[in-house]
Design an enzyme around this catalytic site. Sequence first.
Site, PDB file in Angstrom:
ATOM      1  N   HIS A  38       0.845  -1.209   0.000  1.00  0.00           N
ATOM      2  CA  HIS A  38       0.000   0.000   0.000  1.00  0.00           C
ATOM      3  C   HIS A  38       0.877   1.255   0.000  1.00  0.00           C
ATOM      4  CE1 HIS A  38      -2.780  -2.860   2.252  1.00  0.00           C
ATOM      5  NE2 HIS A  38      -3.536  -2.475   1.246  1.00  0.00           N
ATOM      6  N   GLN A  42      -8.801  -7.440 -10.405  1.00  0.00           N
ATOM      7  CA  GLN A  42      -9.467  -6.218  -9.928  1.00  0.00           C
ATOM      8  C   GLN A  42      -9.080  -5.032 -10.816  1.00  0.00           C
ATOM      9  OE1 GLN A  42     -10.134  -4.982  -5.660  1.00  0.00           O
ATOM     10  NE2 GLN A  42      -8.234  -3.885  -5.997  1.00  0.00           N
ATOM     11  N   MET A  61       3.104  -9.354  -0.478  1.00  0.00           N
ATOM     12  CA  MET A  61       2.548  -8.693   0.711  1.00  0.00           C
ATOM     13  C   MET A  61       1.030  -8.707   0.610  1.00  0.00           C
ATOM     14  SD  MET A  61       4.903  -6.626   2.564  1.00  0.00           S
ATOM     15  CE  MET A  61       6.686  -6.604   2.440  1.00  0.00           C
ATOM     16  N   SER A  62       0.383  -9.032   1.730  1.00  0.00           N
ATOM     17  CA  SER A  62      -1.081  -9.041   1.772  1.00  0.00           C
ATOM     18  C   SER A  62      -1.505  -8.865   3.221  1.00  0.00           C
ATOM     19  CB  SER A  62      -1.608 -10.380   1.242  1.00  0.00           C
ATOM     20  OG  SER A  62      -2.961 -10.547   1.630  1.00  0.00           O
ATOM     21  N   ARG A  96      -3.847 -10.260   4.503  1.00  0.00           N
ATOM     22  CA  ARG A  96      -4.316 -11.570   4.979  1.00  0.00           C
ATOM     23  C   ARG A  96      -3.159 -12.504   5.362  1.00  0.00           C
ATOM     24  NH1 ARG A  96      -8.845 -10.636   1.004  1.00  0.00           N
ATOM     25  NH2 ARG A  96     -10.738 -10.728   2.244  1.00  0.00           N
TER      26      ARG A  96
END
Length: 291
Positions: free
Chosen positions: A34, A150, A181-182, A184
Site C-alpha cells: 500500500h 481487480q 505482501m497481503s 491476509r
Amino acid sequence: MQIARTISDLRAARQQMRGQVGVVPTMGALHAGHLALAQAAREENDYVITTIFVNPTQFSPDEDLDAYPRDLEGDLTKLEAAGVDLVFTPTPELMYPAGFQTYVNVEFITRLLEGVHRPTHFRGVTTVVTKLFNLTQPDIAYFGQKDAQQVAVIRRMVKDLNFPLKIAVCPTVREPDGLAMSSRNVYLSASERKAATILIRALETAADAYDEGIRDGETLEQIMRQVVMTEPLGEMDYVSVVDARTLERPHPNSPMLASLAVRFGRARLIDNRLLPAHLNTREGLDSTLGV
Ligand code: PAF
C-alpha cells in the site's frame, strides 16, 4: 494530514485541492505494498488522498469480514509519514445507509478466475470504487498488481462508464522470500507461512517455461499445478494462464497473465505474474493489464 470521517468533510477538503489529485483506495491494515502506491501517488500528483474502508459488499457471508485485520491508528501514522494529504475513513453506515440499492456490475470478466470462487466479490468492489471515485474526484487512481483481475475489472468499468481518470498499476511488493505482501498474511501459522512461498515458486516455474519457449496456456497451467501439488498444506482454488488484456484464452504472441489462488487454513492467498517477465514493471503493467 487531514482526516475526513464524513462526506461533507471530504468534499470540503477536496474542494480546496487545486491541482492534480491521486487517490489510493485501501481497506487499511497497510503494508509496504500500500505504501508503494501512496509513494507513487505522492511523486506524481499535487495532492494525495487515501481511503480506508473495509467494504462489506465485497465479502460473501462465509468470508472474513469480521476477522479482516484493522489498525486505524497504525495506518494513519504510516500515511502521515508517506506524505498523504487527506485520509477518508467512512463507516459502513455512511457508505451504505438504510435503503441503499444501487450497484455497479461489470459483466463477463468478473465471472472468470476469482469470480468463479467469489461470485459477488467484484460487484462489491466496483460499487464501492465508483462511490470513492465520485467522492474523491481523482485524476489518477492507484491499484496494486497483486489484485490483477481487480485492475482489469476497474479499467473496464472506467472505460465503459467514461470516468475521467487514469488507473495506475504498481508492481507487487514481496517479502524477502517472494511471498506477495497481503493484509491476509497475518492469518498464516508459522508452517503455513513457510509453505506459502509455493505461489511464487509456481509462478517462477511458469515464467521459466515461458522463457524456454512454451506458449501454450494449458501446458503452462499444468506446470504451475504440478508445483502447487507438491505442497501438502496448500489447497488449490485455481491456476490460470490467460490473455493479459481480455482475461480470455491466451494467444502465443500476446502478453499473458499467469495467476493462482491457494488456501492455507483460513488464509486464501492470490498472486500473479505477467509473461514475459519484463512486463512486471510499472510501465509494463500500465500498458498491458486490462483494456
Ligand atoms: O484492493 C482493495 O483493497 C479493495 O478491493 C478496494 C479497491 C480498496 C475496494 O474496497
